[in-house]
Design an enzyme around this catalytic site. Structure first.
Site, PDB file in Angstrom:
ATOM      1  N   LYS A   1       0.863  -1.187   0.000  1.00  0.00           N
ATOM      2  CA  LYS A   1       0.000   0.000   0.000  1.00  0.00           C
ATOM      3  C   LYS A   1       0.896   1.233   0.000  1.00  0.00           C
ATOM      4  O   LYS A   1       1.675   1.455   0.930  1.00  0.00           O
ATOM      5  CB  LYS A   1      -0.915  -0.005   1.223  1.00  0.00           C
ATOM      6  CG  LYS A   1      -1.875   1.170   1.279  1.00  0.00           C
ATOM      7  CD  LYS A   1      -2.775   1.079   2.507  1.00  0.00           C
ATOM      8  CE  LYS A   1      -3.735   2.243   2.601  1.00  0.00           C
ATOM      9  NZ  LYS A   1      -4.601   2.154   3.800  1.00  0.00           N
TER      10      LYS A   1
ATOM     11  N   LYS B   1      -2.224  -1.505  -3.729  1.00  0.00           N
ATOM     12  CA  LYS B   1      -3.057  -0.303  -3.684  1.00  0.00           C
ATOM     13  C   LYS B   1      -2.149   0.923  -3.781  1.00  0.00           C
ATOM     14  O   LYS B   1      -1.179   1.016  -3.032  1.00  0.00           O
ATOM     15  CB  LYS B   1      -3.852  -0.283  -2.372  1.00  0.00           C
ATOM     16  CG  LYS B   1      -4.785   0.904  -2.223  1.00  0.00           C
ATOM     17  CD  LYS B   1      -5.501   0.873  -0.876  1.00  0.00           C
ATOM     18  CE  LYS B   1      -6.466   2.051  -0.739  1.00  0.00           C
ATOM     19  NZ  LYS B   1      -7.140   2.071   0.571  1.00  0.00           N
TER      20      LYS B   1
END
Length: 330
Positions: free
Chosen positions: A198, A251
């Site tokens: 992320k 992400k």
């Protein structure tokens, strides 16, 4: 060699192109995010995310039924609590908003998979993903004490009916800590979908409006990843695999398709890509201005994530995408 080899022979009409299409997007690939808020009969549109709403639990159930009827297999729940405190109580309390929403959805639509985002930023007054030192102005989250909060949060979400736990705070050791806590609580069969890679991305802006989780000071770069790093993502993924992750997430998605590809190359675990809020809002804004064909651009974008190696795609476009799948051909 030309003229023997003519690749255009296989592009002559839609039927032939469909027959030889290498990557096919289906409803089974999609996960729909939902934002739960206290109250009833609430559907408040997020200004920066047209078509996305903060929803009370009764409205979440209505959405869940629609999602299931469309053939989308799963939702992921985010919560906006009434009150916030430094212990992120709303994240792990049995009466927390995500817990209430998960229970209500599982009672109403038992076959829909409910994923719980397991993070703390929506529940703390400072908007960071865990405990901070008193007086901290940089957002350096205290890693190990925060793991204790994440363990409690994961167990409470599983008790409430969540089928999958998805820790997103990028704390070191969060997968092994949550796995241990789930197992000890009797949820050894509950999978973990780890936000393994992320990034500290500018694409998250609209989400912070939706989840009311913008940091009040500092930023999240001491725990989310540097956008310039790829090898570090592979290290994070390998650590999460070793700690017991069942699925992995990259992400954002759009600017990180090389990372999706690299992650898929090193593991046989399912890989998810999060088509984040900023990516969604860019398409929506351009479409609302008449600059692009929303249907075609959306499906092309989602298909590209799958082509890059994503097995699952979290996207705010999910409902529209399913409706459009039979309307748009490449």
């Amino acid at each position: 060699m030309f003229p023997i080899n003519r690749p255009r022979r296989l592009r002559q009409n839609p039927q032939l192109r469909r027959m030889v299409q290498e990557t096919v997007l289906t409803a089974n690939d999609l996960i729909y995010p939902l934002f739960a808020v206290p109250g009833s009969s609430i559907a408040k549109e997020v200004v920066s995310m047209p078509g996305v709403y903060q929803l009370s639990v009764d409205k979440i159930v209505e959405e869940a039924k629609e999602v299931y009827d469309l053939g989308i297999p799963a939702i992921i729940l985010f919560g906006i609590p009434t009150d916030k405190d430094n212990d992120a109580t709303g994240a792990w309390h049995d009466c927390g908003i995500v817990q209430k929403a998960a229970t209500a959805v599982k009672e109403a639509v038992p076959d829909l998979v409910v994923i719980a985002d397991t993070c703390l930023c929506e529940y703390t007054p400072h908007g960071h993903c865990g405990y901070l030192e008193v007086g901290d102005l940089a957002g350096r989250v205290l890693n190990d004490p925060t793991l204790e909060l994440l363990k409690k949060t994961a167990v409470s979400q599983a008790k409430a009916g969540a089928d999958i736990i998805a820790p997103s705070g990028m704390m070191d050791g969060f997968v092994t800590s949550i796995r241990q806590a789930l197992d000890e609580a009797g949820f050894e069969n509950t999978p973990i979908l780890s936000y393994a890679a992320k990034y500290a991305s500018a694409y998250y802006g609209p989400f912070r409006d939706a989840a009311e989780s913008a940091p009040s000071h500092g930023d999240r770069r001491t725990y989310q990843m540097n956008p310039g790093n790829a090898l570090e993502a592979l290290k994070e993924v390998e650590l999460d695999i070793a700690e017991g992750a069942d699925m992995l997430m990259v992400k954002p998605a759009l600017s990180y398709m090389d990372i999706i590809w690299r992650v898929k190359e090193i593991t046989n675990l399912p890989v998810a890509a999060y088509n984040v809020s900023g990516e969604y809002s860019m398409i929506k804004a351009a479409a609302l201005n008449g600059w692009i064909d929303e249907k075609k651009v959306t499906l092309e974008t989602l298909t590209s994530f799958k082509r890059a190696g994503a097995d699952l795609i979290l996207t705010y476009h999910a409902k529209d995408a399913v409706r459009w799948l039979n309307e748009v051909t490449f």
